[in-house]
Write a protein that holds these residues in place. Structure first.
Motif, mmCIF file in Angstrom:
data_model
loop_
_atom_site.group_PDB
_atom_site.id
_atom_site.type_symbol
_atom_site.label_atom_id
_atom_site.label_comp_id
_atom_site.label_asym_id
_atom_site.label_seq_id
_atom_site.Cartn_x
_atom_site.Cartn_y
_atom_site.Cartn_z
ATOM 1 N N PHE A 202 0.855 -1.176 0.000
ATOM 2 C CA PHE A 202 0.000 0.000 0.000
ATOM 3 C C PHE A 202 0.892 1.226 0.000
ATOM 4 O O PHE A 202 1.790 1.367 0.838
ATOM 5 N N ILE A 203 0.644 2.131 -0.952
ATOM 6 C CA ILE A 203 1.318 3.422 -0.986
ATOM 7 C C ILE A 203 0.252 4.485 -1.247
ATOM 8 O O ILE A 203 -0.758 4.199 -1.891
ATOM 9 N N PRO A 204 0.461 5.697 -0.717
ATOM 10 C CA PRO A 204 -0.554 6.735 -0.923
ATOM 11 C C PRO A 204 -0.675 7.159 -2.383
ATOM 12 O O PRO A 204 -1.730 7.584 -2.818
ATOM 13 N N ARG A 205 0.437 7.085 -3.112
ATOM 14 C CA ARG A 205 0.392 7.400 -4.538
ATOM 15 C C ARG A 205 0.312 6.090 -5.314
ATOM 16 O O ARG A 205 0.243 5.017 -4.742
ATOM 17 N N ASN A 206 0.377 6.194 -6.636
ATOM 18 C CA ASN A 206 0.281 4.976 -7.430
ATOM 19 C C ASN A 206 1.637 4.417 -7.845
ATOM 20 O O ASN A 206 1.725 3.294 -8.316
ATOM 21 N N GLU A 207 2.691 5.211 -7.713
ATOM 22 C CA GLU A 207 4.023 4.769 -8.142
ATOM 23 C C GLU A 207 5.063 5.561 -7.367
ATOM 24 O O GLU A 207 4.734 6.535 -6.698
ATOM 25 N N ASP B 99 7.035 5.255 -4.721
ATOM 26 C CA ASP B 99 6.747 5.506 -3.319
ATOM 27 C C ASP B 99 7.306 4.353 -2.501
ATOM 28 O O ASP B 99 7.776 3.353 -3.044
ATOM 29 N N ILE B 100 7.234 4.482 -1.193
ATOM 30 C CA ILE B 100 7.758 3.447 -0.309
ATOM 31 C C ILE B 100 6.582 2.796 0.415
ATOM 32 O O ILE B 100 5.615 3.470 0.763
ATOM 33 N N VAL C 43 3.900 1.501 2.772
ATOM 34 C CA VAL C 43 3.368 1.791 4.112
ATOM 35 C C VAL C 43 3.069 0.445 4.780
ATOM 36 O O VAL C 43 3.263 0.267 5.971
ATOM 37 N N ARG D 190 4.728 7.920 7.441
ATOM 38 C CA ARG D 190 4.101 7.160 6.354
ATOM 39 C C ARG D 190 2.754 6.587 6.744
ATOM 40 O O ARG D 190 2.016 6.105 5.888
ATOM 41 N N PHE E 44 -3.652 2.659 11.232
ATOM 42 C CA PHE E 44 -3.835 2.553 9.789
ATOM 43 C C PHE E 44 -3.092 1.335 9.248
ATOM 44 O O PHE E 44 -3.626 0.543 8.466
ATOM 45 N N HIS F 266 -4.816 -1.946 10.162
ATOM 46 C CA HIS F 266 -6.013 -2.150 9.337
ATOM 47 C C HIS F 266 -5.633 -2.593 7.923
ATOM 48 O O HIS F 266 -6.177 -3.561 7.383
ATOM 49 N N VAL F 267 -4.675 -1.876 7.349
ATOM 50 C CA VAL F 267 -4.302 -2.162 5.958
ATOM 51 C C VAL F 267 -3.581 -3.514 5.846
ATOM 52 O O VAL F 267 -3.681 -4.190 4.819
ATOM 53 N N VAL G 233 -6.326 -5.878 5.262
ATOM 54 C CA VAL G 233 -6.910 -5.700 3.919
ATOM 55 C C VAL G 233 -5.991 -6.287 2.846
ATOM 56 O O VAL G 233 -6.422 -7.038 1.966
ATOM 57 N N ARG H 10 -6.327 -9.465 0.152
ATOM 58 C CA ARG H 10 -6.235 -9.255 -1.304
ATOM 59 C C ARG H 10 -5.087 -10.062 -1.914
ATOM 60 O O ARG H 10 -5.203 -10.585 -3.024
#
Lengths: 765, 289
Positions: free
Chosen positions: B184-189, B191-192, B194, B262, B267, B270-271, B274, B278
């Motif tokens: 999981f990263i806040p952006r789509n590419e 990134d590091i 989380v 990050r 958070f 939880h992730v 998730v 997935r």
């Protein structure tokens, strides 16, 4: 007349306007240099004998400097000089106007090298010049600074409390014009009022009051700050730097190093972004005094961490908004309390934020309270429509909630309440001809708005925004060459393709091709005084100066043709790209240009302006998002930005400005923030963890270029650069609400913040 | 940045000799995408940088019936650039595809990612899920360490002075198996992670039952974590929503994240759940196809 232009082929000059050049899309004059890497940016300057400077910065967010011992640093082989605040002039509490905002010189001087106190982590304390940057770095590490650390306060609400640590013992609140008795972190409290808010709220059917908090964000220009200076033995100083204003750098350097302005020459390099953050000086005076001490040219560059920790972010803020709307959907009253962080020294953009917050709507009864508050963070600088984005996030979210409660379509709400010519703002001014309504109409007619959004966890949001724009002073001169081209020298450093936009206005006026104008951005000794590239003013004001220079050339060419034809100049006129005389006499521009040096003195046109009537800018944006309800991540599916641009001189650059501003607003809305630890240290001073959007995070930003010509400019130009950053966070918040049912009242709307609201909502069900 | 010496030995023995001689003040260089930056920012100040790319064993990339041999200096792009490797070791290819951009992937190695020992390393959870073993050379000869036991803390690992990573050995892919890595990263590419989760599952012939599974978590502890209990919980169970939900809960129980810039602890927990769900679902899909 308003027109909408979405396709390159459909330029404005195809719309029945009399323009040949304006509205077309010529290749930019600096294009080849920039795509081939030949353009010289600030760090690209190389001079013989060049040495390198490094700035030592405070590791503490708040501390007294007891002493600085530079002896070990000076003893390191290769070190040429070490300077501290003592080497700058003490300029006193004088205020100078920088073009887009004023600055107290003592604060500026203390910000460049701290005197007795450091006020934020990253505050510059000393600087070293050495034969290599590595030696200079090592020497900086050998400077011994004895600090007495003090408690830091890094949050606007905490800083306003009477118990908060004080940054400045001599800062007394300017409380509605009265000076307070005890020092405080609140530099200023001001108020704007219109009508009777009590009466207005009493008339409302719906009254909504909400609190909003936004994080500190940075302009995020790609090119770090830089300065190279040579202090010559004759006392003349040359500064090479990438800046938004050569003349403001000249003025600030002269004041801070105690030299006459005529002794300072600033040579502007190409600039890799500024967005308001490259107006105030940081390194230029340091490079100058290091050069004075060493007799050599000195180059000083910032790292990315230096840029984040030591240069102007835009403020975090706390905003409370109360809005009253009648059963007819008309706003009856609005009230706001806005507190903006100034950073270490007074001067947040609270004034502009306060004047913008209600500017899109006709508000009969309003009150605005604004607070400028110092905190232990870098001093804030202008950032694209400074102060307006924070304000729009708060107001436009409340507007959306009012629309929901009253079941009014958000565009209809704007058509009902939006400002037009003659509307008076809460802070006083009456709008001239503006295009707020036209931007709403453009969205209403758009394919985007008329295409239903389907799919789970998706939502569509709307928001509007305003920015004043400004005029200020500009100069241009233009020399007619014998081959029929014109060499244009203007004073505005070029951030967004402005030299081409300016050249096109000269070309239009003379009736020649844009490619026949060769524009150059002059240094401070070779062009007349020109204010900063800021306030969305360059295409408006410097374009105006180029227009005046072209008119001056027209007059001289008419006179020259009359002399050649031996007729009365009154019988000669300039038209259709040439001069026409009696009996069918005619010279094209090129034909007459070829005659100039054979028939008399050279022809040089000049234009100097300080125009009123810049005309405000409005934008209305619509965005579709999809939210992952399990992670809080927001993906943008579609984005359309409508904006009144007056007249689009070069539509590609207008679109580029709209897209660029929108993207910065998206970054501000979704992920950008200064993340501090308890000690006041920024933990994410890299582009890895300070997240501006990448191209993978964005759809194509569609633009609706609305043209409501500005009566204050010969070609109807309005500034376009700033207003597009204003609506995005609010538009995203409104879209997120429709996607997953949570109202975001905090920026950034990052996954952890959005998920928290989603989980809270789920738990409360 | 301080000046440093550069050495480029041509054999494992020579490299061990140089590294031993400098006793901790030398650092191996493969792609250099972490090391050079760390030297520049002053996090490391080695006397000697030992370029190990000239040693033939370090560039081996060999897929045989016995499994995969992955030299410690092999750049990321060669994982996803080889269709056989990206099919058999899909989780590793998933990781290699998202480490930096194309320029970084052309230099950065999976071995270097492991030796840098960052808690959020994108390829380490995949190596753990795929059962990789690290082959280490040193003054006392070679030794092998399971990747889940390699990292000992943020930026720390089992390598002793004089030792360096030679290669990674991955067991062959079993029938009806599939693997996946997702972060999981806040952006789509660019990134590091989380949170990062890798899984490798083996199903029975019907595709309806887990035979075995290995799950690993990234960025939710001081090192990448081997979620052994999750695999145990899945083994022998039917492939359905409840089983996978239990596995996700178990992964959450293993994660021990911190609050930082990050993400918050809450958070990340939880992730973790998730993503675990997935990632197992995608691994099952891959095992079935």
């Amino acid at each position: 007349m308003s027109t909408i232009d979405r396709t390159p082929a459909h330029a404005t000059n195809g719309n029945g306007k009399p323009y040949k050049v304006i509205g077309t899309r010529p290749i930019r004059h600096d294009g080849v240099d920039k795509v081939t890497g030949r353009a010289k940016y600030g760090a690209d300057i190389h001079l013989s004998g060049l040495i390198y400077g490094v700035v030592l910065r405070s590791p503490h967010a708040h501390a007294k400097i007891r002493s600085i011992d530079v002896s070990q640093a000076l003893a390191l082989p290769g070190v040429r000089a070490v300077v501290t605040h003592k080497d700058l002039r003490e300029p006193g509490d004088r205020i100078v106007e920088l073009g887009e905002g004023a600055v107290n010189l003592r604060h500026l001087s203390n910000n460049i090298l701290a005197a007795d106190k450091v006020l934020y982590k990253g505050h510059a304390v000393a600087a070293v010049a050495a034969d290599s940057v590595h030696i200079a770095e090592q020497a900086a590490g050998l400077i011994k600074v004895d600090y007495e650390t003090l408690p830091a306060v890094i949050d606007v609400e905490a800083a306003m409390k009477p118990s908060a640590p004080l940054l400045h013992a001599d800062l007394f609140t300017d409380e509605l014009g009265q000076k307070a008795k005890a020092p405080s972190n609140v530099a200023k409290h001001f108020r704007f009022e219109k009508g009777d808010i009590a009466k207005g709220f009493a008339q409302a059917k719906v009254v909504i009051e909400r609190e909003f908090r936004t994080a500190t964000v940075h302009q995020g220009y790609i090119e770090p700050h830089n300065a190279t200076a040579m202090w010559n033995a004759d006392g003349y100083i040359t500064v090479w730097t990438s800046t938004q204003g050569s003349f403001t750098v000249r003025q600030q350097v002269a004041e801070l190093v105690n030299a006459p302005i005529s002794h300072v020459k600033v040579i502007p390099m190409e600039i890799g972004g500024g967005f308001g953050g490259k107006i105030r000086v940081y390194l230029e005076p340091v490079a100058a005094i290091l050069s004075k001490r060493t007799g050599k040219p000195v180059k000083v560059l910032m790292s990315r961490a230096d840029v984040f920790e030591g240069t102007g972010p835009t403020p975090a803020s706390y905003i409370r908004v109360k809005l009253g709307v009648g059963s007819d959907g008309k706003i009856t009253a609005a009230e706001t309390y806005m507190a903006y962080e100034a950073g270490a020294y007074p001067g947040s953009p609270i004034g502009a934020g306060a004047m913008c917050i209600f500017a899109c709507y006709d508000i009969p009864n309003g009150r605005i309270d604004g607070y400028d508050v110092v905190v232990n963070k870098p001093q804030t600088s202008a950032y694209r429509a400074p102060g307006a984005t924070n304000a729009a996030f708060a107001l436009e979210t409340v507007v959306d909630e009012a629309c929901e409660q009253l079941k009014i379509d958000p565009l209809e709400f704007r058509l009902k309440n939006g400002v037009k010519e003659g509307s008076r703002r809460v802070d006083g001014p009456v709008f001239p001809r503006i295009g707020m309504m036209e931007t709403v109409e453009a969205v209403k007619k758009s394919e985007h708005w008329n295409t239903p959004l389907t799919g789970k966890h998706r939502g569509r949001g709307v928001a509007s925004g305003f920015w004043f724009n400004c005029g200020l002073k500009s100069s241009a001169s233009a020399t007619v060459n014998p081959d029929g081209t014109v060499a244009l020298v203007e004073g505005s450093t070029d951030i967004g393709g402005s030299r081409t936009g300016i050249a096109m206005q000269l070309a239009e006026t003379l009736g020649i091709a844009a490619t026949d104008v060769v524009p150059t951005v002059g240094d401070t000794d070779s062009v007349g005084y020109t204010d900063v590239t800021g306030g969305s003013r360059v295409t408006f004001a410097t374009g105006y100066a180029a227009y005046e220079a072209a008119r001056d050339i027209q007059r001289q060419m008419v006179e020259r043709a009359a002399r050649i034809w031996e007729v009365d100049a009154a019988k000669v006129s300039y038209e259709n790209g040439g001069v026409t005389g009696p009996d069918g006499k005619r010279f094209s521009f090129k034909e007459l240009a070829e005659q100039i040096n054979k028939t008399g003195e050279p022809i040089v046109g000049r234009g100097t302006v300080d125009p009123e009537g810049c005309g405000g800018a409005f934008a209305t944006h619509v965005v579709d998002v999809e939210v992952d309800p399990e992670t809080g991540k927001v993906d943008i599916i579609r984005y359309t930005a409508a904006q009144d641009v007056g007249t689009a001189i070069h539509p590609s650059y207008v679109e580029g400005q709209i897209q660029g501003g929108t993207v910065q607003g998206i970054g501000w809305g979704l992920n950008e923030e200064y993340f501090y630890d308890a000690a006041g240290t920024m933990r994410n001073s890299t582009f890895l963890d300070y997240r501006i959007p990448t191209c993978y995070d964005l759809p194509m930003i569609d633009t609706l270029v609305v043209e409501v010509p500005n009566p204050g400019h010969p070609y109807g130009v309005r500034g376009v650069g700033e207003v597009p950053i204003v609506p995005p966070p609010a538009a995203l918040a409104n879209a997120i609400y429709r996607a997953v049912g949570v109202r975001m009242k905090q920026l950034p709307m990052s996954p952890p913040n959005v998920l928290k609201e989603i989980l809270r909502k789920g738990a409360s069900k | 940045m301080r000046d440093f010496e550069y050495e480029a030995p041509a054999s494992v023995a020579e490299a061990v000799k140089i590294l031993s001689r400098h006793n901790g003040s030398a650092r191996p260089l493969a792609g250099g995408t972490d090391l050079i930056d760390q030297i520049r920012t002053g996090r490391h100040a080695p006397q000697v940088v030992v370029d190990i790319k000239k040693i033939p064993e370090l560039s081996v990339l060999e897929l045989t019936a016995g499994g995969l041999r992955l030299g410690a200096a092999v750049p990321c792009y060669r994982m996803y650039g080889d269709p056989r490797i990206s099919a058999a070791y899909a989780a590793l290819a998933d990781s290699a595809r998202i480490i930096g951009g194309i320029q970084i992937q052309s230099r950065a190695s999976v071995g270097g990612n492991l030796c840098n020992s960052g808690p959020a390393a994108d390829s380490t959870p995949s190596l753990i899920a795929l059962g990789a073993v690290a082959v280490i050379a040193g003054p006392a000869g070679q030794r092998e360490v399971a990747v889940e036991n390699f990292c000992t803390g943020p930026g720390k690992n089992v390598l002793a002075p004089g030792e360096f990573l030679v290669e990674l050995k991955l067991p062959p892919r079993l029938p009806h198996s599939g693997s996946h890595y997702r972060r999981f990263i806040p952006r789509n590419e660019m990134d590091i992670a989380v949170v990062g989760v890798a899984a490798s599952v083996v199903l029975d012939g019907s595709g309806e039952k887990f035979v075995s599974a290995r799950v690993a978590l990234g960025a939710v502890g001081p090192t990448p974590l081997f979620a052994n209990e999750v695999g145990k919980l899945l083994a022998g169970q039917p492939v359905n929503e409840q089983t996978i939900a239990k596995a996700a809960d178990a992964a959450r129980a293993i994660a021990r994240p911190i609050d930082d810039m990050r993400g918050t602890k809450e958070f990340r927990l939880h992730v973790t759940g998730v993503l675990t769900r997935r990632v197992i679902e995608e691994s099952v899909q891959r095992a079935r196809s």
